[in-house]
Design a protein around this motif. Structure first.
Motif, PDB file in Angstrom:
ATOM      1  N   SER A 130     119.163 -77.726  45.050  1.00 47.02           N
ATOM      2  CA  SER A 130     118.431 -78.292  44.169  1.00 47.02           C
ATOM      3  C   SER A 130     117.186 -79.102  44.823  1.00 47.02           C
ATOM      4  O   SER A 130     116.034 -79.602  44.416  1.00 47.02           O
ATOM      5  CB  SER A 130     118.945 -79.575  43.341  1.00 47.02           C
ATOM      6  N   GLY A 131     117.470 -79.573  46.010  1.00 43.67           N
ATOM      7  CA  GLY A 131     116.503 -80.319  46.967  1.00 43.67           C
ATOM      8  C   GLY A 131     116.200 -81.887  46.280  1.00 43.67           C
ATOM      9  O   GLY A 131     115.442 -82.313  46.880  1.00 43.67           O
ATOM     10  N   SER A 132     117.160 -82.364  45.839  1.00 40.88           N
ATOM     11  CA  SER A 132     116.780 -83.552  44.721  1.00 40.88           C
ATOM     12  C   SER A 132     116.926 -84.744  45.872  1.00 40.88           C
ATOM     13  O   SER A 132     115.989 -85.672  45.563  1.00 40.88           O
ATOM     14  CB  SER A 132     118.112 -83.673  43.898  1.00 40.88           C
ATOM     15  N   TYR A 133     117.814 -84.772  47.096  1.00 39.96           N
ATOM     16  CA  TYR A 133     117.793 -85.711  47.923  1.00 39.96           C
ATOM     17  C   TYR A 133     116.476 -85.788  48.821  1.00 39.96           C
ATOM     18  O   TYR A 133     116.160 -86.807  49.160  1.00 39.96           O
ATOM     19  CB  TYR A 133     118.821 -85.747  48.421  1.00 39.96           C
ATOM     20  N   LEU A 134     116.025 -84.487  49.195  1.00 38.16           N
ATOM     21  CA  LEU A 134     114.792 -84.397  49.905  1.00 38.16           C
ATOM     22  C   LEU A 134     113.645 -84.987  49.146  1.00 38.16           C
ATOM     23  O   LEU A 134     112.675 -85.971  49.562  1.00 38.16           O
ATOM     24  CB  LEU A 134     114.441 -82.829  50.253  1.00 38.16           C
ATOM     25  N   ILE A 135     113.455 -84.606  47.674  1.00 36.18           N
ATOM     26  CA  ILE A 135     112.265 -85.156  47.026  1.00 36.18           C
ATOM     27  C   ILE A 135     112.544 -86.844  46.620  1.00 36.18           C
ATOM     28  O   ILE A 135     111.679 -87.352  46.979  1.00 36.18           O
ATOM     29  CB  ILE A 135     112.517 -84.438  45.499  1.00 36.18           C
ATOM     30  N   GLU A 136     113.579 -87.240  46.196  1.00 38.09           N
ATOM     31  CA  GLU A 136     113.932 -88.491  46.109  1.00 38.09           C
ATOM     32  C   GLU A 136     113.818 -89.478  47.228  1.00 38.09           C
ATOM     33  O   GLU A 136     112.980 -90.631  46.997  1.00 38.09           O
ATOM     34  CB  GLU A 136     114.998 -88.944  45.240  1.00 38.09           C
ATOM     35  N   ILE A 137     114.253 -88.965  48.335  1.00 37.54           N
ATOM     36  CA  ILE A 137     114.209 -90.060  49.635  1.00 37.54           C
ATOM     37  C   ILE A 137     112.616 -90.082  49.948  1.00 37.54           C
ATOM     38  O   ILE A 137     112.100 -90.994  50.288  1.00 37.54           O
ATOM     39  CB  ILE A 137     114.911 -89.383  50.563  1.00 37.54           C
ATOM     40  N   GLU A 138     112.016 -88.993  50.039  1.00 38.93           N
ATOM     41  CA  GLU A 138     110.766 -89.011  50.256  1.00 38.93           C
ATOM     42  C   GLU A 138     109.836 -89.818  49.298  1.00 38.93           C
ATOM     43  O   GLU A 138     108.786 -90.467  49.953  1.00 38.93           O
ATOM     44  CB  GLU A 138     109.999 -87.519  49.909  1.00 38.93           C
ATOM     45  N   LYS A 139     110.122 -90.162  48.175  1.00 36.81           N
ATOM     46  CA  LYS A 139     109.376 -91.037  47.265  1.00 36.81           C
ATOM     47  C   LYS A 139     109.578 -92.434  47.828  1.00 36.81           C
ATOM     48  O   LYS A 139     108.517 -93.184  47.870  1.00 36.81           O
ATOM     49  CB  LYS A 139     109.931 -90.858  45.733  1.00 36.81           C
ATOM     50  N   PHE A 140     110.728 -92.864  48.223  1.00 39.03           N
ATOM     51  CA  PHE A 140     110.740 -94.123  48.414  1.00 39.03           C
ATOM     52  C   PHE A 140     110.710 -94.494  50.102  1.00 39.03           C
ATOM     53  O   PHE A 140     110.437 -95.622  50.660  1.00 39.03           O
ATOM     54  CB  PHE A 140     112.463 -94.662  48.134  1.00 39.03           C
ATOM     55  N   PHE A 141     111.002 -93.446  50.863  1.00 40.06           N
ATOM     56  CA  PHE A 141     111.049 -93.769  52.330  1.00 40.06           C
ATOM     57  C   PHE A 141     110.526 -92.486  52.904  1.00 40.06           C
ATOM     58  O   PHE A 141     111.343 -91.762  53.353  1.00 40.06           O
ATOM     59  CB  PHE A 141     112.364 -93.778  52.900  1.00 40.06           C
ATOM     60  N   PRO A 142     109.199 -92.385  52.769  1.00 38.08           N
ATOM     61  CA  PRO A 142     108.573 -91.235  53.253  1.00 38.08           C
ATOM     62  C   PRO A 142     108.615 -90.927  54.980  1.00 38.08           C
ATOM     63  O   PRO A 142     108.222 -89.865  55.421  1.00 38.08           O
ATOM     64  CB  PRO A 142     106.944 -91.292  53.010  1.00 38.08           C
ATOM     65  N   ASP A 143     108.911 -91.967  55.585  1.00 35.74           N
ATOM     66  CA  ASP A 143     109.008 -92.067  56.978  1.00 35.74           C
ATOM     67  C   ASP A 143     110.438 -91.370  57.479  1.00 35.74           C
ATOM     68  O   ASP A 143     110.516 -91.286  58.737  1.00 35.74           O
ATOM     69  CB  ASP A 143     108.994 -93.347  57.647  1.00 35.74           C
ATOM     70  N   ILE A 144     111.390 -91.214  56.541  1.00 37.85           N
ATOM     71  CA  ILE A 144     112.919 -90.690  57.031  1.00 37.85           C
ATOM     72  C   ILE A 144     112.846 -89.115  56.942  1.00 37.85           C
ATOM     73  O   ILE A 144     112.228 -88.500  55.837  1.00 37.85           O
ATOM     74  CB  ILE A 144     113.821 -91.330  55.992  1.00 37.85           C
ATOM     75  N   THR A 145     113.379 -88.618  57.967  1.00 36.49           N
ATOM     76  CA  THR A 145     113.682 -87.169  57.960  1.00 36.49           C
ATOM     77  C   THR A 145     114.943 -86.798  57.417  1.00 36.49           C
ATOM     78  O   THR A 145     116.010 -87.576  57.778  1.00 36.49           O
ATOM     79  CB  THR A 145     113.405 -86.594  59.258  1.00 36.49           C
ATOM     80  N   VAL A 146     115.157 -86.091  56.561  1.00 34.14           N
ATOM     81  CA  VAL A 146     116.624 -85.663  55.766  1.00 34.14           C
ATOM     82  C   VAL A 146     117.029 -84.322  56.251  1.00 34.14           C
ATOM     83  O   VAL A 146     116.291 -83.286  56.352  1.00 34.14           O
ATOM     84  CB  VAL A 146     116.355 -85.849  54.349  1.00 34.14           C
ATOM     85  N   TYR A 147     118.138 -84.111  56.660  1.00 35.00           N
ATOM     86  CA  TYR A 147     118.801 -82.672  57.050  1.00 35.00           C
ATOM     87  C   TYR A 147     120.188 -82.708  56.010  1.00 35.00           C
ATOM     88  O   TYR A 147     120.971 -83.750  56.075  1.00 35.00           O
ATOM     89  CB  TYR A 147     119.458 -82.844  58.487  1.00 35.00           C
ATOM     90  N   GLN A 148     120.056 -81.360  55.409  1.00 31.90           N
ATOM     91  CA  GLN A 148     121.089 -81.146  54.582  1.00 31.90           C
ATOM     92  C   GLN A 148     122.147 -80.127  55.046  1.00 31.90           C
ATOM     93  O   GLN A 148     121.890 -79.196  56.009  1.00 31.90           O
ATOM     94  CB  GLN A 148     120.685 -80.792  53.092  1.00 31.90           C
ATOM     95  N   GLU A 149     123.341 -80.407  54.358  1.00 28.42           N
ATOM     96  CA  GLU A 149     124.533 -79.650  54.929  1.00 28.42           C
ATOM     97  C   GLU A 149     125.378 -79.302  53.490  1.00 28.42           C
ATOM     98  O   GLU A 149     125.960 -80.110  53.046  1.00 28.42           O
ATOM     99  CB  GLU A 149     125.232 -79.980  56.239  1.00 28.42           C
ATOM    100  N   ALA A 150     125.412 -78.103  53.281  1.00 28.35           N
ATOM    101  CA  ALA A 150     126.330 -77.682  52.135  1.00 28.35           C
ATOM    102  C   ALA A 150     127.884 -77.523  52.738  1.00 28.35           C
ATOM    103  O   ALA A 150     128.006 -76.769  53.609  1.00 28.35           O
ATOM    104  CB  ALA A 150     125.685 -76.329  51.724  1.00 28.35           C
ATOM    105  N   CYS A 151     128.642 -78.226  52.076  1.00 31.55           N
ATOM    106  CA  CYS A 151     130.312 -78.140  52.239  1.00 31.55           C
ATOM    107  C   CYS A 151     131.092 -77.387  51.210  1.00 31.55           C
ATOM    108  O   CYS A 151     131.783 -78.387  50.468  1.00 31.55           O
ATOM    109  CB  CYS A 151     130.603 -79.718  52.695  1.00 31.55           C
TER     110      CYS A 151
END
Length: 284
Positions: A130-151
């Protein structure tokens, strides 16, 4: 006179009980109804349309039970269904009611946990896609880089009560190592599935020193408390007798046996058939 009713808490299975446990601890005065859609779990690998349809059906059930507020204590439902329900369905179904999720409260404060501004998100396939965490974290903390892992194996491991067994080590180690290989500067791991807190000890075991692990339960509970303070028109509609009721769409015996592990105390549930929307019995 204002009619008061319980707050609804929903998950596709048992995981939402880790969130409910923290909500009850933080806000014990309210009444709560929990529904686990165990007959159709897990949601993690299902399509957006299927998750939306199942979640909407459960939200409608809560509204029929009188709940003025429903918490989707499920990351997959929050990622794949919440926005559509809020924007398209709620105005027609119950415009004065509210449906909230677990993603926004988490992403609003996740930046407070990281120094390196590199975080890893461990989640189901559905939440990652869904990319939801990438989208939402970008809104609040554009300086943070997010890495995802499906488990994908973690939910079945937990639901089969294998999370403390040595057999779970391979699958936990595999995904922890994968996410840490994405960037060695990751200093915060977000458990973006409500089942994963039960694997926390094993996750920590395979992490380098200095990496913090963040669960959602306490975050969501604090956010809900703040939300109710800010929305008094909704808060006065929430009943306050300290009652809890638990429902499942599958076997109550299986639910009770497993749910106590997540909730931390014995549970006595009732079965509900969502096709007929008629509960068999109440245990409030």
């Amino acid at each position: 006179m204002v009619t008061t009713q319980p707050i609804g808490i929903f998950d596709s299975g048992y995981g939402g009980l880790t969130v409910m446990k923290e909500i009850v601890r933080k806000l014990p005065q309210y009444d709560y109804i929990y529904l686990g859609d165990n007959a159709r779990a897990p949601y993690g690998n299902r399509s957006f349309e299927t998750v939306y349809r199942y979640t909407l059906q459960c939200v409608e059930w809560f509204f029929q039970k009188g709940c003025p507020l429903v918490i989707l204590a499920c990351n997959t439902a929050s990622a794949k269904a919440l926005r559509t329900i809020q924007q398209n369905d709620l105005p027609q179904l119950a415009p004065s009611n509210r449906v909230l999720g677990v993603i926004r409260p988490t992403t609003e404060i996740i930046g407070n946990f990281t120094r390196s501004r590199k975080i890893g998100v461990l989640a189901t396939n559905g939440t990652v896609q869904s990319g939801s965490y990438l989208i939402e974290i970008e809104k609040f903390f554009p300086d943070i880089t997010v890495y995802q892992e499906a488990c994908p194996m973690w939910v079945p491991i937990v639901e089969n009560n294998e999370h403390t067994q040595p057999g779970a080590d391979y699958f936990v180690k595999k995904h922890v190592q994968q996410i840490m290989l994405a960037n060695k500067e990751i200093d915060t791991l977000l458990l973006a599935c409500t089942h994963y807190p039960l694997l926390r000890d094993k996750i920590t075991q395979f992490l380098p020193a200095g990496v913090s692990v963040v669960s959602q339960g306490e975050i969501v509970a604090n956010s809900l408390g703040d939300y109710l303070k800010r929305h008094t028109e909704l808060e006065i509609r929430c009943s306050k007798n300290g009652h809890r009721a638990f429902y499942t769409t599958d076997s109550t015996e299986d639910f009770d046996n497993h749910a106590s592990i997540f909730f931390g105390q014995a549970i006595h549930s009732s079965h509900v058939d969502l096709d007929s929307n008629i509960p068999v019995a109440d245990h409030i």
